[in-house]
Design an enzyme around this catalytic site. Sequence first.
Site, short mmCIF file in Angstrom:
data_model
loop_
_atom_site.label_atom_id
_atom_site.label_comp_id
_atom_site.label_asym_id
_atom_site.label_seq_id
_atom_site.Cartn_x
_atom_site.Cartn_y
_atom_site.Cartn_z
N ASP A 95 0.80 -1.23 0.00
CA ASP A 95 0.00 0.00 0.00
C ASP A 95 0.84 1.28 0.00
O ASP A 95 0.30 2.37 0.25
CB ASP A 95 -0.97 0.00 1.19
CG ASP A 95 -2.19 -0.87 0.91
OD1 ASP A 95 -2.51 -1.07 -0.28
OD2 ASP A 95 -2.80 -1.36 1.88
N ASP A 156 -6.52 -5.12 -4.66
CA ASP A 156 -6.34 -3.72 -4.26
C ASP A 156 -5.02 -3.15 -4.79
O ASP A 156 -4.88 -1.96 -5.04
CB ASP A 156 -6.31 -3.56 -2.73
CG ASP A 156 -7.26 -4.48 -1.98
OD1 ASP A 156 -7.60 -5.55 -2.53
OD2 ASP A 156 -7.64 -4.16 -0.86
#
Length: 381
Positions: A95, A156
Amino acid sequence: MEQLQWAQEVSEKICHKMRIVAERNKEKIPYTTVDGVFDDKSDDNTIGWWTNGFWGGMMWQLYNATKDELYKEIAVSNEKKLDYVLMHNKMLDHDNGFKWLPTAVANFRLNGDEEAKNRGILAADNLAGRFNPVGRFIRAWNDGGDGVKAGWAIIDCMMNLPLLYWAHEVTNDPRYLQIATMHADTAQKYFIREDGSSNHIVEFDPVTGEYVRIYRGQGYAEGSSWTRGQAWAIYGFALSYIHTGNESYLNTAKRVANYFIANTPESGLIPVDFRQPVDCTLEDSTAAAIAACGMIEIAKQLEKKGELGVNESHIYLNAAVKMLKALDEKRSNWDDNCDAIIEKCTSAFHDAKGHEITIIYGDYYFIEAIWKLTEQEIFIW
Ligand code: GLY
């Protein structure tokens, strides 16, 4: 025309409310609200949380639209607070894009700030270092050092690839591009199902690279259809197309968007999982806002493709506007005394404390989508 006027009115409501909210919360990095008041995730224990770039990103979007220095000050402060994360490898993961694209990279793009560029490159190098060359995927999450998650990849992560596309652009080093496109190709092959839906987690053997299995992740069940995951796929593949021009990524973004549109309820409000039990009313407004951003980008790309593309683009634009109008009319809180805007955001199906709360990236992507429609956006991804 009517759509544009509506988007401009929403933009004015956002600017009015956010000036007050930003002034009141300038020392924080919020995630959710408690009794209408933003919490703060900027201490040493919480600063590594994956959502800690969105507040800075909101500030840059607002700064880009208004040139109000308050927003710049808060965005830069958010970026500097994240330096603690850059120094702690356990806080760095797939991330990195979510943390440094909306903060440091946005700062570099807007202001040419060299310190910000340095942060962006450090984050990109770390992200690239998570690449498994045998399985051709970027590893998700960390584990306790036992290697249990060494073969895990998640949909994601498509949203983090633009950090690598950006690093390629500013360094001319092809490794960043190679890693990003190899991961995108793997995701296209192993995550996207025949019906256009997406898995959340896929495990590969980290030594041989072979496919092992899927996991449920944040959706309802293994093999179900977590809506935020679908939204990450739509926007993520559209972005990989924008950065590479590879048509197969645009086609994949369209396939997942078509699946999403076919499953969108008449209300335009999005459930947490398209395959949750029929009597379950649990919603996730973040999925609507993220999918809307992705669909607007698909529409924009199709518009560049001549008459047939233009004729097709309205499908995606109308679907995006339908969801955004539903959020504006039924899921927005315009009260200046409450810090968040978008309500009924859900972090994960099986985590009751994260059901139908406010979440910072619900507000972020709602603002980004409205900014896309009103041409006020700084392109973050
Ligand atoms: N990227 C984590 C989530 O969507 O919850």
